[in-house]
Motif scaffolding. Structure first.
Motif, short mmCIF file in Angstrom:
data_model
loop_
_atom_site.label_atom_id
_atom_site.label_comp_id
_atom_site.label_asym_id
_atom_site.label_seq_id
_atom_site.Cartn_x
_atom_site.Cartn_y
_atom_site.Cartn_z
N LYS A 614 0.79 -0.86 0.15
CA LYS A 614 -0.27 0.01 -0.08
C LYS A 614 0.69 1.03 -0.22
N ALA A 618 0.12 1.87 -4.57
CA ALA A 618 -1.18 2.14 -4.71
C ALA A 618 -1.35 2.88 -5.93
N GLU A 626 -7.13 -4.51 -8.32
CA GLU A 626 -7.52 -3.99 -6.23
C GLU A 626 -8.31 -4.88 -6.45
N GLN A 630 -9.35 -7.35 -3.08
CA GLN A 630 -10.31 -7.63 -2.46
C GLN A 630 -10.94 -8.45 -1.27
#
Length: 942
Positions: A614, A618, A626, A630
């Protein structure tokens, strides 16, 4: 009367007074009153005489009646005494007759058993594949296992004790009924079969005796495993149960109880463990449904009763809710309650009093008599739904006798009965293993819907749904004995191959040892002979072990020295805070911290990796990746690392295959008819995994086997014999011969040979893979070429899974784990020593130019933006001095970034030499390409 007349001679005085009055004629009032009183005396005398006469008459009559009553009473007592004596004599005669009949029956059974033992001894001598099944109470499970064994070519013998609710003779070659554990154990020693399979509902004296003194390799089979992990009662059974588990040679499990015991108890499990559920016969039921406008739910067998104070699987609240919604609920109690020979028949009215009371007030509850199994199998298809419930407080079920672990791991044999009747099953989520299994096959109905007002209408819709009928037929096929039975024969064969023959079989002694009179002598001689045989076996095994040990000593000495040095260095250098690891392990009861792989790849490693990522990347991760990251993180938290190949890997390059899938069509075109036939047989012979989330496991097995056959066809260097899928991550495996394969293993081998067409894999030094998933290609390359240094670049959690997986699969190789660094010189020494290197994407910029010989990317550039792809291609051009292989979708839609990439949209460098660019042979919607970036390496193998 006047007092003057009280005396003895009243009459005499009367006459004297009368004479006196007549002669004197005295008119004295006093005399006159006396005279008048005497004038009335005769009447009084007559009345008194009559009274006395009546009294005497009445007393006589009363005396006669009393005497008659006494005489009658005495006669009645005599009659009753005679009748009682006759009844006693009759009872004694009945007892004598019963004892004589029982004794005669036992003598007959003994003679019959002696004859059957002789037959069994001959059968065992003639057929080495003969199994002896032993049980203290016969159940349908014994019949099903015997049926499965006979399908696999085994002969089956049965010895049982107690009454049986059915005739076992059609399912066994020889059946013997005995009356004591000692006689059963003695008979087993006399027979000396190839294997003994001992059954029991719970641990008992017979099973304990069999595992302590084994007549052959022993398999134990328990319905319920009584340990503190699974039960909150019956503590006296815990220790014998654990003893039986640790001493037996093998365990045949009907559910997952043994795995929970392994987690909760500090015990050593048997070497051979086999899961064989209660499978159905798959008979075609005669459907004779009841009123189509009503719903009929049926409960069969055992559940706990509120009248006993047990609520673990009680169904009274369920019955109330069902009848309240006008749903018919039928209860068939356990065969223990049968009127003819049930051991609990006299307790039926008391045990089921709550249900009988409810039945009197509601026409929708029906408590039936317990039926024989054959009758029950005939009547079950007339109902609409079966039911299994337990552990749900909402349904009035509170766990007291059982534990949550038991509810999560147990399996109900009623599922097989309901499948034979083609009934969907109402089941609550707390019965987790059963619930997942039924949901997997699409035949389970969530019992929590009972709280909905339209529950009855939902059941009517499910009953009429054609898809439910198809699911029931499919489940009945998949969970049938015809399909699963051969596994039992293979399990037996594995045991007798691995377990040494402890009994020396002599054909001439087979019948002699069962003869009365000399059996004891023969048995003693046989035991001495077997003891000598076992001693000889032990000596031979010891000699062989010493030879193997001597051959390996020289190799192990150097490895041991290196390991000792490394261990001392780790103990001295690695600590947690200011404390040594051994101290922390003892203080916190944390043994995993002493394992390097567990310690270095724990949750802290994932957090550290995410923190570093991170902070730097990013802006270099696409929206698609991304979101995928998750999703994979959520899956990792939900399912854990230990089963990632069954869930997270399905988002990498493991495809859930269905009928008509383009990949299946393509691989069938590449296969021969023999390969297709073989693959279908493999897919048919292997059972579905109950907790696997695949739409069609049969098609997955069929496709994977075909894919492996194609990989072996192009495997001209015979590398496939050196590969086998690791158990790490619980892969979706298929057994082909002696090899354990997966779809990922087959795809990786195919991709390996695609690169080998031009890439000299043996001459490579450093390999870089970008977006390598959990490391399937890295595993194949590192297995076939141990000298390679393999660099994995990815984002978490994929990089975390790859780091943990490869470090666990190759524990002997040095690992460079993800760490934060700003200059390559800071980590160069560790980088050079490591065989596996794990980097985040931004760290590729810190690597020196022309470091790697081969760069690989498979199915990950399609989810990136054009700018990100261009940056990666520039980095590859800078780092790579050899070849670049990549495999992508021909069209890659990216809705997260509103993009769609085609196969011609990748920014290839002008100086890259294209070696091939083609459609993939199996994944026809993919293309693969290989480019030569440098000329430092020679050509590959064509």
């Amino acid at each position: 009367m006047h007092p003057i007349f009280y005396g003895e001679n009243v009459l005499r005085r009367y006459y004297e007074l009368r004479t006196y009055v007549r002669n004197k004629a005295i008119a004295s009032p006093r005399i006159w009153r006396m005279w008048m009183a005497f004038r009335r005396f005769p009447a009084n005398i007559a009345a008194q005489k009559q009274c006395i006469s009546n009294n005497l008459r009445n007393q006589f009559r009363t005396g006669v009646v009393v005497q008659k009553q006494r005489i009658s009473y005495l006669f009645n007592r005599v009659r009753m005494s005679i009748a009682a004596r006759r009844q006693r004599i009759s009872c004694l005669l009945k007892r004598v007759r019963a004892r004589v009949a029982a004794r005669a029956q036992r003598i007959g059974n003994t003679i019959r058993n002696q004859w059957l033992l002789m037959r069994a001894g001959s059968l065992i001598d003639c057929h080495p594949k003969t199994a002896l099944l032993i049980t203290s109470m016969l159940r349908p499970r014994e019949l099903k296992i015997a049926y499965a064994l006979r399908m696999a070519g085994w002969k089956t013998l049965l010895i049982y004790r107690g009454d049986a609710p059915f005739d076992p003779l059609p399912y066994f070659d020889i059946v013997m009924k005995m009356y004591s554990d000692t006689s059963i154990h003695k008979a087993a020693h006399m027979l000396q079969p190839s294997i003994c399979h001992v059954f029991s509902g719970a641990i008992d004296a017979l099973m304990t005796q069999m595992v302590r003194d084994k007549p052959a390799p022993v398999i134990i089979d328990l319905n319920d495993i009584f340990t503190k992990t699974l039960f909150n009662a019956m503590q006296e059974r815990f220790e014998p149960t654990l003893e039986a588990i640790t001493k037996t040679d093998a365990f045949c499990a009907r559910d997952l109880q043994l795995k929970y015991v392994e987690r909760g108890e500090n015990i050593t499990l048997p070497n051979h463990i086999f899961l064989f559920q209660e499978y159905c016969w798959r008979k075609v039921p005669v459907l004779n449904k009841k009123d189509p406008d009503d719903v009929h739910v049926v409960s069969v067998g055992t559940f706990t009763l509120e009248s006993h104070g047990l609520y673990d699987s009680a169904q009274l609240e369920i019955a109330r809710r069902l009848v309240a919604q006008k749903i018919h609920f039928h209860i068939y109690p356990h065969w223990f309650y049968r009127r003819d020979n049930g051991i609990l028949a006299d307790r039926f009215a008391n045990d089921f009093r709550d249900f009988l009371e409810l039945e009197r007030h509601s026409p929708y509850l029906h408590v039936h008599e317990s039926l024989p199994l054959e009758k029950l199998a005939e009547i079950l298809p007339s109902y609409d739904f079966g039911i299994i419930a337990g552990g749900s407080e909402k349904l009035g079920q509170k766990l007291e006798y059982l534990s949550k672990n038991y509810m999560h791991s147990c399996y109900s044999g009623r599922i097989a009965d309901f499948l034979d009747a083609r009934l969907p099953v109402l089941i609550n989520r707390e019965v987790a293993y059963n619930f997942r299994l039924l949901k997997h096959y699409g035949i389970g109905v969530d019992l929590d819907l009972i709280f909905e007002v339209d529950f009855r209408e939902r059941l009517l819709a499910i009953r009429q749904d054609p898809a439910m009928k198809q699911s029931l037929e499919k489940a009945a096929f998949r969970l049938s004995l015809n399909l699963q039975g051969p596994r039992m024969g293979a399990f037996y064969e594995r045991i007798i191959e691995v377990e040494p023959a402890r009994n020396l079989r002599l054909p001439w002694i087979g019948n002699l040892r069962t003869l009365p009179g000399i059996s004891r002598i023969i048995l003693a001689f046989s035991r001495k002979l077997n003891a000598a045989h076992v001693e000889a076996l032990n000596l031979a095994q010891e000699k062989s072990a010493k030879q193997k040990l001597y051959r390996k000593t020289s190799q192990l000495q150097m490895a041991n020295q290196k390991l000792q040095e490394r261990l001392h260095r780790l103990k001295d250098e690695i600590s947690l805070g200011n404390n040594k690891l051994d101290e922390v392990s003892g203080w916190l009861n944390w043994p995993e911290i002493r394992d390097e792989s567990q310690r270095m790849n724990g949750f802290a490693a994932l957090l550290r990796m995410i923190t570093i990522s991170k902070a730097h990347v990013a802006n270099n991760v696409s929206a698609a990746w991304e979101a995928l990251g998750q999703k994979h993180s959520d899956d990792l938290l939900a399912y854990g690392y230990h089963s990632f190949k069954q869930n997270i890997a399905l988002h990498y390059f493991t495809f859930p295959i269905n009928a008509g899938d383009p990949q299946l069509t393509a691989v069938e075109c590449l296969a021969t008819p023999q390969d297709i036939k073989f693959s279908k047989k493999i897919a048919q012979d292997q059972a579905d995994a109950p907790d696997l989330k695949l739409p069609s496991q049969w098609h997955y097995r069929y496709f994977t086997t075909l894919l492996w056959m194609y990989a072996r066809k192009i495997d001209f260097m015979n590398h496939s014999t050196r590969l086998s899928e690791p158990n790490e991550g619980r892969p979706i495996t298929i057994k082909v011969g002696n090899q354990t394969i997966t779809q990922d293993l087959a795809n990786s081998l195919i991709e390996y040979y695609a690169m080998l067409e031009h890439v000299p894999m043996g001459a490579l030094v450093n390999v870089l893979e970008i977006g390598g998933g959990y490391g399937r290609n890295a595993f194949v390359a590192a297995t076939l070429h141990p000298h390679l240094k393999y660099i994995m670049v990815d984002i978490p959690p994929a990089l975390y899974i790859a780091q943990r997986y490869l470090s666990s699969v190759f524990p002997e190789r040095r690992i460079f784990r993800v760490q934060d660094f700003s200059d390559f010189s800071h980590i160069k020494e560790a980088f050079d020593e490591a065989k596996f290197i794990f980097l985040l994407p931004h760290q590729m910029a810190l690597l020196p130019d022309k470091l790697v010989d081969l760069t690989i990317n498979i199915s990950s550039f399609g989810e990136m933006t054009p700018q990100q792809i261009s940056d990666y291609f520039s980095t590859i051009d800078r780092l790579c001095r050899g070849f670049f292989y990549f495999k992508q979708w021909k069209k890659s839609p990216n809705p997260f970034d509103n993009l769609e990439l085609g196969e011609r949209d990748y920014p290839l460098k002008p100086h890259w030499q294209q070696l091939y660019h083609r459609d993939c042979a199996v994944q026809t919607q993919f293309f693969e390409a290989l480019y030569a970036i440098g000329n430092n390496l020679h050509g590959g193998v064509r």
